[in-house]
Design a protein around this motif. Structure first.
Motif, PDB file in Angstrom:
ATOM      1  N   LEU A 194     -74.411  39.847 -60.230  1.00 26.38           N
ATOM      2  CA  LEU A 194     -73.821  39.996 -61.560  1.00 26.38           C
ATOM      3  C   LEU A 194     -73.885  38.689 -62.348  1.00 26.38           C
ATOM      4  N   VAL A 195     -73.455  37.600 -61.718  1.00 27.52           N
ATOM      5  CA  VAL A 195     -73.419  36.331 -62.458  1.00 27.52           C
ATOM      6  C   VAL A 195     -74.840  35.835 -62.744  1.00 27.52           C
ATOM      7  N   ALA A 196     -75.770  36.125 -61.846  1.00 26.32           N
ATOM      8  CA  ALA A 196     -77.149  35.710 -62.089  1.00 26.32           C
ATOM      9  C   ALA A 196     -77.750  36.479 -63.262  1.00 26.32           C
ATOM     10  N   LEU A 197     -77.506  37.778 -63.306  1.00 26.62           N
ATOM     11  CA  LEU A 197     -78.018  38.580 -64.416  1.00 26.62           C
ATOM     12  C   LEU A 197     -77.357  38.203 -65.735  1.00 26.62           C
ATOM     13  N   ALA A 198     -76.051  37.895 -65.685  1.00 29.56           N
ATOM     14  CA  ALA A 198     -75.320  37.560 -66.906  1.00 29.56           C
ATOM     15  C   ALA A 198     -75.572  36.138 -67.376  1.00 29.56           C
ATOM     16  N   GLY A 199     -76.108  35.310 -66.501  1.00 28.87           N
ATOM     17  CA  GLY A 199     -76.325  33.915 -66.880  1.00 28.87           C
ATOM     18  C   GLY A 199     -75.036  33.139 -67.002  1.00 28.87           C
ATOM     19  N   VAL A 200     -74.054  33.483 -66.151  1.00 28.98           N
ATOM     20  CA  VAL A 200     -72.777  32.760 -66.139  1.00 28.98           C
ATOM     21  C   VAL A 200     -72.499  32.348 -64.695  1.00 28.98           C
ATOM     22  N   THR A 201     -71.440  31.602 -64.503  1.00 25.18           N
ATOM     23  CA  THR A 201     -71.060  31.181 -63.160  1.00 25.18           C
ATOM     24  C   THR A 201     -70.065  32.161 -62.558  1.00 25.18           C
ATOM     25  N   ALA A 202     -69.936  32.101 -61.241  1.00 23.37           N
ATOM     26  CA  ALA A 202     -68.934  32.939 -60.571  1.00 23.37           C
ATOM     27  C   ALA A 202     -67.537  32.565 -61.052  1.00 23.37           C
ATOM     28  N   LYS A 203     -67.333  31.282 -61.338  1.00 26.93           N
ATOM     29  CA  LYS A 203     -66.025  30.833 -61.843  1.00 26.93           C
ATOM     30  C   LYS A 203     -65.693  31.535 -63.152  1.00 26.93           C
ATOM     31  N   THR A 204     -66.705  31.742 -63.991  1.00 23.19           N
ATOM     32  CA  THR A 204     -66.490  32.432 -65.265  1.00 23.19           C
ATOM     33  C   THR A 204     -66.095  33.881 -65.029  1.00 23.19           C
ATOM     34  N   LEU A 205     -66.774  34.536 -64.101  1.00 23.42           N
ATOM     35  CA  LEU A 205     -66.428  35.929 -63.820  1.00 23.42           C
ATOM     36  C   LEU A 205     -64.980  36.048 -63.367  1.00 23.42           C
ATOM     37  N   TYR A 206     -64.573  35.165 -62.465  1.00 22.53           N
ATOM     38  CA  TYR A 206     -63.207  35.259 -61.932  1.00 22.53           C
ATOM     39  C   TYR A 206     -62.159  34.783 -62.945  1.00 22.53           C
ATOM     40  N   ARG A 207     -62.591  34.077 -63.972  1.00 26.71           N
ATOM     41  CA  ARG A 207     -61.663  33.726 -65.040  1.00 26.71           C
ATOM     42  C   ARG A 207     -61.438  34.911 -65.980  1.00 26.71           C
ATOM     43  N   LEU A 208     -62.491  35.721 -66.175  1.00 30.72           N
ATOM     44  CA  LEU A 208     -62.406  36.844 -67.108  1.00 30.72           C
ATOM     45  C   LEU A 208     -61.938  38.138 -66.443  1.00 30.72           C
ATOM     46  N   PHE A 209     -62.234  38.278 -65.144  1.00 33.91           N
ATOM     47  CA  PHE A 209     -61.878  39.497 -64.418  1.00 33.91           C
ATOM     48  C   PHE A 209     -61.288  39.120 -63.058  1.00 33.91           C
ATOM     49  N   ASP A 210     -60.539  40.036 -62.496  1.00 33.67           N
ATOM     50  CA  ASP A 210     -59.948  39.768 -61.182  1.00 33.67           C
ATOM     51  C   ASP A 210     -61.015  39.663 -60.102  1.00 33.67           C
ATOM     52  N   ASP A 211     -62.004  40.566 -60.170  1.00 34.81           N
ATOM     53  CA  ASP A 211     -63.061  40.603 -59.162  1.00 34.81           C
ATOM     54  C   ASP A 211     -64.176  41.521 -59.663  1.00 34.81           C
ATOM     55  N   ARG A 212     -65.133  41.801 -58.799  1.00 34.50           N
ATOM     56  CA  ARG A 212     -66.270  42.655 -59.163  1.00 34.50           C
ATOM     57  C   ARG A 212     -65.811  44.049 -59.580  1.00 34.50           C
ATOM     58  N   LEU A 213     -64.823  44.609 -58.864  1.00 30.89           N
ATOM     59  CA  LEU A 213     -64.311  45.938 -59.196  1.00 30.89           C
ATOM     60  C   LEU A 213     -63.672  45.947 -60.571  1.00 30.89           C
ATOM     61  N   ASP A 214     -62.883  44.923 -60.880  1.00 27.00           N
ATOM     62  CA  ASP A 214     -62.243  44.847 -62.191  1.00 27.00           C
ATOM     63  C   ASP A 214     -63.285  44.769 -63.299  1.00 27.00           C
ATOM     64  N   CYS A 215     -64.354  44.045 -63.061  1.00 22.39           N
ATOM     65  CA  CYS A 215     -65.449  43.949 -64.029  1.00 22.39           C
ATOM     66  C   CYS A 215     -66.109  45.316 -64.218  1.00 22.39           C
ATOM     67  N   PHE A 216     -66.328  46.022 -63.119  1.00 26.05           N
ATOM     68  CA  PHE A 216     -66.939  47.351 -63.213  1.00 26.05           C
ATOM     69  C   PHE A 216     -66.053  48.308 -64.002  1.00 26.05           C
ATOM     70  N   LEU A 217     -64.761  48.321 -63.697  1.00 27.72           N
ATOM     71  CA  LEU A 217     -63.857  49.253 -64.374  1.00 27.72           C
ATOM     72  C   LEU A 217     -63.736  48.930 -65.857  1.00 27.72           C
ATOM     73  N   ALA A 218     -63.742  47.639 -66.198  1.00 30.95           N
ATOM     74  CA  ALA A 218     -63.712  47.269 -67.616  1.00 30.95           C
ATOM     75  C   ALA A 218     -64.991  47.722 -68.316  1.00 30.95           C
ATOM     76  N   THR A 219     -66.118  47.628 -67.615  1.00 31.39           N
ATOM     77  CA  THR A 219     -67.382  48.105 -68.182  1.00 31.39           C
ATOM     78  C   THR A 219     -67.356  49.615 -68.348  1.00 31.39           C
ATOM     79  N   TYR A 220     -66.794  50.302 -67.368  1.00 30.44           N
ATOM     80  CA  TYR A 220     -66.652  51.758 -67.462  1.00 30.44           C
ATOM     81  C   TYR A 220     -65.826  52.140 -68.688  1.00 30.44           C
ATOM     82  N   ASP A 221     -64.700  51.454 -68.891  1.00 27.65           N
ATOM     83  CA  ASP A 221     -63.846  51.742 -70.045  1.00 27.65           C
ATOM     84  C   ASP A 221     -64.613  51.547 -71.345  1.00 27.65           C
TER      85      ASP A 221
END
Length: 483
Positions: free
Chosen positions: A73-100
């Motif tokens: 996910l972070v490689a495709l998005a061009g961001v760091t893992a730290k950025t993902l965990y700052r914006l979302f709780d985890d991979r599941l939270d990111c998926f559910l937000a995308t679903y919404d």
């Protein structure tokens, strides 16, 4: 450094090198952000969040939710893992937000199409919808078909991959379903001759529509869905019949002791005298039903079956294939029982009623079958979704093949019927109401018969078969009391 420690260090170094190589081969979907002055943090975060939504849609489209990793996910998005965990709780939270996000945008486009040229939501627009409720539904169904054809990756995430998330996503799925149920129900109420369909029936119809959509997505050519909108609307409208109110008072007779005993004997398996393959199929189904697909291991299955891991690998290759083969076996047994129950009926509609009732009884009485076929199958990822599609198409093929030649449904209608009945059963299972499925049998029979022989004839056939089954139950009681 001791030899064991050195070996562990080498393995860890090898794993890190492999992961780094894998990440290096993933090209970002977006150009790298460059630091700029005076850019609000909120704008930067919104951009990063949007990139992660896009990455989630792309990764899930490539190989499913269960195989998508945070690293990808972070490689495709061009961001760091730290950025993902700052914006979302985890991979599941990111998926559910995308679903919404995907669902809300899709619903907005469909609602806009439903309202027509005036998308303002004003009183004039609502009045126009009331004047031509059918045209509004046509536009909405066509817009739904366009979502599948023009945005297949988003549609797959929202309709297929979300099922692999499990109970965590259930409320979201039910919420999206409720939006469509409300829209259709309100539209039907605006007709000059309104017929109120029960919420149970409407939810099942929406389930049938979604099943057809999932099938088109899994087939890999969603552009075929462009022709499905009108056909699905015509199918749905076959259920509008005032006579359906009579089904609310139907009381189904309980299954006889002989029927229940016959099903129990068919379910008993896995004894030491049976082949190792049969024992492993029985073991993997039971273990998945008790602890979930995610907890299965080769050794666990082999031990429960009194076999070896080598035998399991030789027969199936891996745990997933063993699990899917077990579901196929259970489904074939249930369908076989339904066909046996249908034999000897006075006519084809009565045979459908008996077969559907027997199928629902099988689900209600066998918690292992109910759990693995309606819940755990999605945890097997894209392969599970594909196997589910194949099994349901087997049911729709039998339905179409056995219908009277002059009334045989099209493949799309047969798929929609299978999806509607499956949806009804699925809701009962996930909500812990599987034992009440027999009381839902009249509606399941109506879902099956109405598009083929007509709603009025379907209701009459169901009432007639219920009378016969109740009379048969009374005769069994009299014989039992006389003994």
């Amino acid at each position: 450094m001791s030899a064991p420690a050195l070996e562990r260090h080498k393995r860890a170094t090898g794993r890190r090198a492999k992961k780094a190589a894998e990440t290096a081969t993933i090209e970002s979907l977006f150009p790298q952000l460059r630091a700029r002055k005076n850019v609000p943090r909120a704008a930067v975060a919104a951009n990063q969040r949007a990139r992660l939504h896009g990455a989630t849609i792309e990764a899930v489209a490539r190989h499913g939710y269960t195989a998508t990793t945070t690293r990808e996910l972070v490689a495709l998005a061009g961001v760091t893992a730290k950025t993902l965990y700052r914006l979302f709780d985890d991979r599941l939270d990111c998926f559910l937000a995308t679903y919404d996000l995907v669902v809300s945008e899709g619903v907005r486009r469909i609602a806009t199409a439903y309202r027509g040229a005036d998308a303002s939501g004003s009183a004039d627009a609502r009045t126009a919808a009331q004047r031509d409720w059918h045209a509004g539904l046509c536009r909405a169904f066509d817009a739904f078909a366009r979502e599948l054809a023009l945005r297949p990756k988003r549609a797959r995430l929202a309709l297929v991959e979300v099922l692999a998330v499990g109970p965590t996503a259930r409320s979201r799925i039910e919420g999206a379903e409720a939006i469509f149920v409300a829209m259709i129900g309100q539209s039907l109420a605006q007709a000059p001759d309104p017929v109120e369909l029960s919420p149970e029936l409407l939810r099942s119809v929406v389930g049938g529509i979604w099943y057809v959509a999932r099938a088109r997505l899994l087939d890999g050519d969603p552009k075929d869905a462009l022709d499905a909108g009108g056909q699905l609307l015509d199918w749905m409208l076959t259920y509008r019949c005032p006579a359906i109110e009579a089904l609310g008072d139907v009381r189904t007779a309980p299954a006889g002791a002989e029927e229940r005993e016959a099903r129990r004997r068919r379910r008993s398996a896995g004894t030491a005298q049976e082949p190792a393959r049969t024992r492993m199929l029985h073991a993997v189904a039971r273990l998945a039903g008790e602890g979930g697909y995610g907890s299965l291991t080769s050794g666990q299955i082999a031990d429960a079956a009194g076999a070896s891991v080598e035998q399991l690998k030789a027969e199936f290759g891996d745990v997933r294939e063993c699990f899917l083969a077990a579901i196929e076996r259970l489904s074939a047994r249930a369908l076989g029982g339904a066909l046996r129950a249908a034999a000897g009926a006075p006519d084809w509609p009565a045979s459908v009623c008996r077969g559907v009732r027997a199928l629902l009884d099988e689900i209600a009485e066998d918690p292992v079958f109910a759990r693995v076929a309606f819940v755990e199958i999605f945890a097997a990822g894209p392969a599970g979704a594909q196997r589910r599609l194949e099994l349901m198409r087997g049911f729709s093929a039998v339905l179409a093949r056995r219908a009277p030649a002059a009334q045989r449904p099209s493949g799309l209608v047969a798929d929609a019927i299978a999806g509607a009945v499956w949806s009804l059963a699925h809701r009962h299972v996930v909500q812990g109401r599987a034992r009440a499925l027999r009381t839902a049998a009249p509606y399941a029979c109506y879902l099956t018969l109405a598009p083929i022989i007509g709603a009025q004839a379907a209701v009459q056939a169901i009432l007639g078969e219920c009378e016969r089954s109740c009379a048969g139950a009374q005769r069994r009681e009299l014989r039992a009391s006389a003994v």
